[in-house]
Write an enzyme that holds these catalytic residues in place. Sequence first.
Site, PDB file in Angstrom:
ATOM      1  N   ARG A 155       0.841  -1.201   0.000  1.00  0.00           N
ATOM      2  CA  ARG A 155       0.000   0.000   0.000  1.00  0.00           C
ATOM      3  C   ARG A 155       0.882   1.259   0.000  1.00  0.00           C
ATOM      4  O   ARG A 155       0.467   2.316   0.419  1.00  0.00           O
ATOM      5  CB  ARG A 155      -0.895   0.033   1.256  1.00  0.00           C
ATOM      6  CG  ARG A 155      -1.619  -1.243   1.558  1.00  0.00           C
ATOM      7  CD  ARG A 155      -2.663  -1.623   0.501  1.00  0.00           C
ATOM      8  NE  ARG A 155      -3.234  -2.897   0.863  1.00  0.00           N
ATOM      9  CZ  ARG A 155      -2.744  -4.074   0.486  1.00  0.00           C
ATOM     10  NH1 ARG A 155      -1.669  -4.122  -0.288  1.00  0.00           N
ATOM     11  NH2 ARG A 155      -3.312  -5.209   0.861  1.00  0.00           N
ATOM     12  N   TRP A 179      -7.276  -7.478  11.960  1.00  0.00           N
ATOM     13  CA  TRP A 179      -7.332  -7.062  10.550  1.00  0.00           C
ATOM     14  C   TRP A 179      -8.119  -5.773  10.374  1.00  0.00           C
ATOM     15  O   TRP A 179      -7.798  -4.948   9.520  1.00  0.00           O
ATOM     16  CB  TRP A 179      -7.955  -8.197   9.736  1.00  0.00           C
ATOM     17  CG  TRP A 179      -8.267  -7.846   8.320  1.00  0.00           C
ATOM     18  CD1 TRP A 179      -7.413  -7.909   7.246  1.00  0.00           C
ATOM     19  CD2 TRP A 179      -9.519  -7.364   7.816  1.00  0.00           C
ATOM     20  NE1 TRP A 179      -8.063  -7.492   6.109  1.00  0.00           N
ATOM     21  CE2 TRP A 179      -9.362  -7.159   6.425  1.00  0.00           C
ATOM     22  CE3 TRP A 179     -10.754  -7.098   8.392  1.00  0.00           C
ATOM     23  CZ2 TRP A 179     -10.388  -6.696   5.616  1.00  0.00           C
ATOM     24  CZ3 TRP A 179     -11.784  -6.641   7.591  1.00  0.00           C
ATOM     25  CH2 TRP A 179     -11.598  -6.443   6.220  1.00  0.00           C
ATOM     26  N   THR A 220      -5.077  -2.826  -3.032  1.00  0.00           N
ATOM     27  CA  THR A 220      -5.979  -3.409  -2.062  1.00  0.00           C
ATOM     28  C   THR A 220      -5.703  -4.899  -1.954  1.00  0.00           C
ATOM     29  O   THR A 220      -5.360  -5.551  -2.945  1.00  0.00           O
ATOM     30  CB  THR A 220      -7.455  -3.190  -2.468  1.00  0.00           C
ATOM     31  OG1 THR A 220      -8.286  -4.086  -1.748  1.00  0.00           O
ATOM     32  CG2 THR A 220      -7.670  -3.459  -3.953  1.00  0.00           C
ATOM     33  N   GLY A 221      -5.859  -5.438  -0.747  1.00  0.00           N
ATOM     34  CA  GLY A 221      -5.694  -6.865  -0.540  1.00  0.00           C
ATOM     35  C   GLY A 221      -6.717  -7.704  -1.265  1.00  0.00           C
ATOM     36  O   GLY A 221      -6.588  -8.936  -1.317  1.00  0.00           O
ATOM     37  N   ARG A 278       0.884  -7.032   7.699  1.00  0.00           N
ATOM     38  CA  ARG A 278      -0.210  -7.913   7.305  1.00  0.00           C
ATOM     39  C   ARG A 278      -0.553  -7.760   5.824  1.00  0.00           C
ATOM     40  O   ARG A 278      -0.835  -8.744   5.132  1.00  0.00           O
ATOM     41  CB  ARG A 278      -1.438  -7.630   8.157  1.00  0.00           C
ATOM     42  CG  ARG A 278      -2.076  -6.277   7.903  1.00  0.00           C
ATOM     43  CD  ARG A 278      -3.531  -6.283   8.279  1.00  0.00           C
ATOM     44  NE  ARG A 278      -3.725  -6.180   9.710  1.00  0.00           N
ATOM     45  CZ  ARG A 278      -4.067  -5.049  10.342  1.00  0.00           C
ATOM     46  NH1 ARG A 278      -4.189  -3.922   9.654  1.00  0.00           N
ATOM     47  NH2 ARG A 278      -4.279  -5.029  11.634  1.00  0.00           N
ATOM     48  N   LYS A 301     -16.890   2.034   3.814  1.00  0.00           N
ATOM     49  CA  LYS A 301     -15.716   1.366   4.366  1.00  0.00           C
ATOM     50  C   LYS A 301     -16.114   0.349   5.450  1.00  0.00           C
ATOM     51  O   LYS A 301     -17.017  -0.464   5.241  1.00  0.00           O
ATOM     52  CB  LYS A 301     -14.707   2.410   4.871  1.00  0.00           C
ATOM     53  CG  LYS A 301     -13.972   3.102   3.720  1.00  0.00           C
ATOM     54  CD  LYS A 301     -12.971   4.130   4.185  1.00  0.00           C
ATOM     55  CE  LYS A 301     -11.711   3.520   4.773  1.00  0.00           C
ATOM     56  NZ  LYS A 301     -10.791   3.026   3.729  1.00  0.00           N
ATOM     57  N   ASP A 303      -8.770  -2.343  11.337  1.00  0.00           N
ATOM     58  CA  ASP A 303      -8.166  -1.261  12.110  1.00  0.00           C
ATOM     59  C   ASP A 303      -9.206  -0.331  12.732  1.00  0.00           C
ATOM     60  O   ASP A 303      -8.859   0.498  13.577  1.00  0.00           O
ATOM     61  CB  ASP A 303      -7.231  -0.437  11.219  1.00  0.00           C
ATOM     62  CG  ASP A 303      -5.924  -1.172  10.943  1.00  0.00           C
ATOM     63  OD1 ASP A 303      -5.353  -1.734  11.889  1.00  0.00           O
ATOM     64  OD2 ASP A 303      -5.491  -1.191   9.787  1.00  0.00           O
ATOM     65  N   GLN A 328     -11.006  -1.120  -2.963  1.00  0.00           N
ATOM     66  CA  GLN A 328     -10.954  -1.539  -1.565  1.00  0.00           C
ATOM     67  C   GLN A 328     -12.341  -1.849  -1.022  1.00  0.00           C
ATOM     68  O   GLN A 328     -12.542  -2.822  -0.304  1.00  0.00           O
ATOM     69  CB  GLN A 328     -10.313  -0.438  -0.715  1.00  0.00           C
ATOM     70  CG  GLN A 328     -10.191  -0.804   0.766  1.00  0.00           C
ATOM     71  CD  GLN A 328      -9.985   0.428   1.626  1.00  0.00           C
ATOM     72  OE1 GLN A 328     -10.839   1.311   1.697  1.00  0.00           O
ATOM     73  NE2 GLN A 328      -8.829   0.497   2.275  1.00  0.00           N
TER      74      GLN A 328
END
Length: 640
Positions: free
Chosen positions: A183, A330, A548-549, A199, A475, A332, A529
């Site tokens: 990121r 995970w 983004t993961g 992570r 979000k 936050d 995201q």
Amino acid sequence: VNLQYSLFISRTLFAGNRIVQQLHGNLDTQPTDELVDGKNVTERFFGLAGAEVASYCGDKESFLGRYHDYGDPQGVVSGDLGNATSYNENSCGALSCVVKLAPGESRTVAFLLGAKYDREAAALLAGYHADPAARCAAEVQALKEDWYSRLNHLQVHTPDDAFNTMINTWNAYNCFITFVWSRAASFIYCGLRNGYGYRDTVQDIQGIIHLEPAMAKEKIRFMLSAQVDNGGGLPLVKFTHNPGHEDTPDDASYVAETGHPAYRADDALWLFPTVYKYVAETGDKAFLDEVIPFANKDEGTVYEHLKRAVQFSLDHLGPHGLPAGLYADWNDCLRLGANGESTFVALQFYYALEILRRFAADRGDTDACRRLEETMADTARKIQDLCWDGDRFIRGFTEDGQRIGAAADPEANLWLNPQSWSVISGLATKDQAEDAMAQVYERLNTAYGAVLMDPPYHAHAFEGALAVIYNPGTKENAGIFSQSQGWLILAEALCGHGERAFGYFTENAPAAQNDRAEIRRLEPYCYGQFTEGPASKHFGRSQVHWLTGTASTVMVGCVEGILGLRPDLNGLRLAPAVPKSWQSFTVEKDFRGKKLHIRVENPQGRESGCTSLTLNGEVLPDNYLPAEKLQAENDILLVL
């Protein structure tokens, strides 16, 4: 990042056939420091080959012109770029040339953009000057071959075009971008992003393991060297990371430099699926014996690193005996407190124990196996007794004992990740898995994917529910957090629910949303995201693209889940979970240096299951391909 600073270190120059931008140009006579390539000055160029420069511009305001914009730049409208350069202004690169053509004649000119110092830039442009068309064609072909050399390690051909284009090309490309940048180079993230999130980076590795295992291995080494000797991960790994010599969250200097005040509960637990996927994909069991330094001091084998990660969780347990929440898990925006407890992390921990047990068993480490099995049983009992709430797993406990995500809560009473991870970890019973996933499908699913939790926080947020700062449906406050969709796809596939697994893929896949582009508002080839949930007035709009993961989790969910390509330490299990309407599909896969030509037939319209598996004409007893049976080329037929 800092405009009151960056404007005044930049200037542009003209050098014959190119505009040169210099950063820190005034430091050309100073002793070199640690900036770029051992030099204080950074140079970029924009050049022309195949013609002479007629006019140029290195200043953005001069190029655009007063009261003009990119639709009608003054430099283009007038035909004269003005030969301006920049000094304490916004830089740009603009070049023009005059080309005269006889009837039927054609010419090619090439414009090159690069980050090279002056001598290198001049040589590079000279190489294009004689025949720009041929040189450009050769460079494009080399670029294609470079990418295909990666992407061709897995190619699928299914009845769904969106699935094919995402898995074969665009999701894979997205995975490589996040693998390289994590990121750390986003137009959107800023502030504390002065390094690699632990992570984030460890998870991103998973998306390319089946395509470039050697690259993945090198990054795994790097992230293991950012693990503290106590087993925890550095929340932020500095760009200047120096293994064996780093300070840690236990040191005030680390907190001051990075802004990260404490360990997170989940960081080192992501190592387990990532290391396991690498070893299973490659068969490189010797990697577990490779010695890698810890971030601050000491060193140990990869196997030792994993054991210390387990010990870190055991050394940080909450009052119920589940892994403590520490700074965060995970999510936050969910602060359960340093002594709170996260069901998500507890399930990750259970999964980590299982992976370490598999490694221990394969190594003949019987004492470790026995201890791990005892810890697994104890952890499973606690999770079942404390976290199962009739038809769902709760999200956790605050440090003052409040249950979060219980069915009776007025807000946020159903959370997505504990349900999917109860399946992924292997902890949920079959009945629990069916009930929990049904709750997700009925309560959380939407036309654009499943929301992270429901209802959104508004009037009943506890002190650690930081998501309440976001508008509802945004979000972490009941948005459709895209990374979680990958885990959801995998969980449904593990349950054998092919229709649901593929449905969740389609709801969130950029390539499947082109009929709703005005709603989605994202590129049709990269993941965002999050997508705004039903509680938002912009339901369906996707945000925060590229880094983004999601890229990695959806790739894993599709490859291991929907396609059912599940390597383990000694071979490959084929367990697809697909729509009933898929009568057949094929997969071309490279596996441990062997070519696999896989055809899946579905004559009875099933979602999952195995009627027969044939390898090079031999009918195997179940849906497992032992590595020792594979030849250089392998024809494989799986009948669902």
